[in-house]
Write an enzyme that holds these catalytic residues in place. Sequence first.
Site, PDB file in Angstrom:
ATOM      1  N   TYR A  53       0.906  -1.212   0.095  1.00 53.79           N
ATOM      2  CA  TYR A  53       0.053  -0.047   0.119  1.00 53.79           C
ATOM      3  C   TYR A  53       0.887   0.974   0.330  1.00 53.79           C
ATOM      4  CZ  TYR A  53      -4.165  -3.020   1.294  1.00 53.79           C
ATOM      5  OH  TYR A  53      -4.977  -3.776   0.460  1.00 53.79           O
ATOM      6  N   HIS A 128      -1.228 -12.341   0.064  1.00 55.16           N
ATOM      7  CA  HIS A 128      -1.826 -11.128  -0.427  1.00 55.16           C
ATOM      8  C   HIS A 128      -2.715 -11.592  -1.518  1.00 55.16           C
ATOM      9  CE1 HIS A 128      -2.014  -6.317  -0.782  1.00 55.16           C
ATOM     10  NE2 HIS A 128      -2.864  -6.973  -1.342  1.00 55.16           N
TER      11      HIS A 128
END
Length: 294
Positions: A53, A128
């Site tokens: 991120y 992820h």
Amino acid sequence: MHHRPLGNLRVGAVGLGAMPLSIEGRPDETRAVATVHAALDAGVTLLDTADSYHLPGEEPGHNERLVARALATYGGGTADVLVATKGGRGRPADGSWTVTGSPRHLRSAAGASLKRLGVEAIGLYQLHKPDPAIPFEDSLGALRDLLDEGRIRLAGISNTTVAQIHQAHAILGDRLASVQNQYSPAVRDSEPELELCAELGIAFLPWSPLGGISRSSLDGPSKVRSDDRFGAFSEVARKHGVSPQQVCLAWLLTRSPTVIPIPGASQPATIRDSAGAADLALNAEDLARLNSHS
């Protein structure tokens, strides 16, 4: 705020997806930190981040470092806060999202996340996304090793199928604490995965949980818009004097006792509104209306 189980822990029924604080369109750090602090003030105890991120081409970990700074500067207690991070994706300069699920990469990524978060062990570490170039059991084996070494306390997987959840549960057992898939009124593809998580007692963390619900002003019910694709949420919102987003999150909480939505936020008012969903009681009439138009 009401709480729900996640592994051997209990967390607030609504979490914070911290991704908007670090990617394109992110707020300045003052507002970003204030958003995390507002979440904590509202009873949120699950903060979801990831090493990827950050802005395209930027050094990994912007969001993890931001979350760590926000916790360090918070005036209240944080002992019950669970920081969940993820590894296995990257954001190169072209803005794409890469996938790397090799055991070597995951071990290295987890070590880097440990340092950025400033903790002895990561509370919840999530793969992820499965890497199609790597056998899924190899990626899961890396999570198992990190658990055995005490570098992570709980493991999770994201963007996975029913078969992959079964495989992960077989390898990780009760240490598989969560599954994070996209799920919202507009995106219901993960209904089978949600139901399996309920059966196995695994927390299901819907990402992008407000899909299909248009963003409205949080100034009050008179400002709620009714032109979204799922008008029933606006109708129920007007009835309760809250936002359609809050109704959406409250509806998600009724889908299963293991659901813990993680809505994103980039300003304090947004997460305060989202957190209120944990205490919004929808009656049978409300649910019949919402379920018939979701």
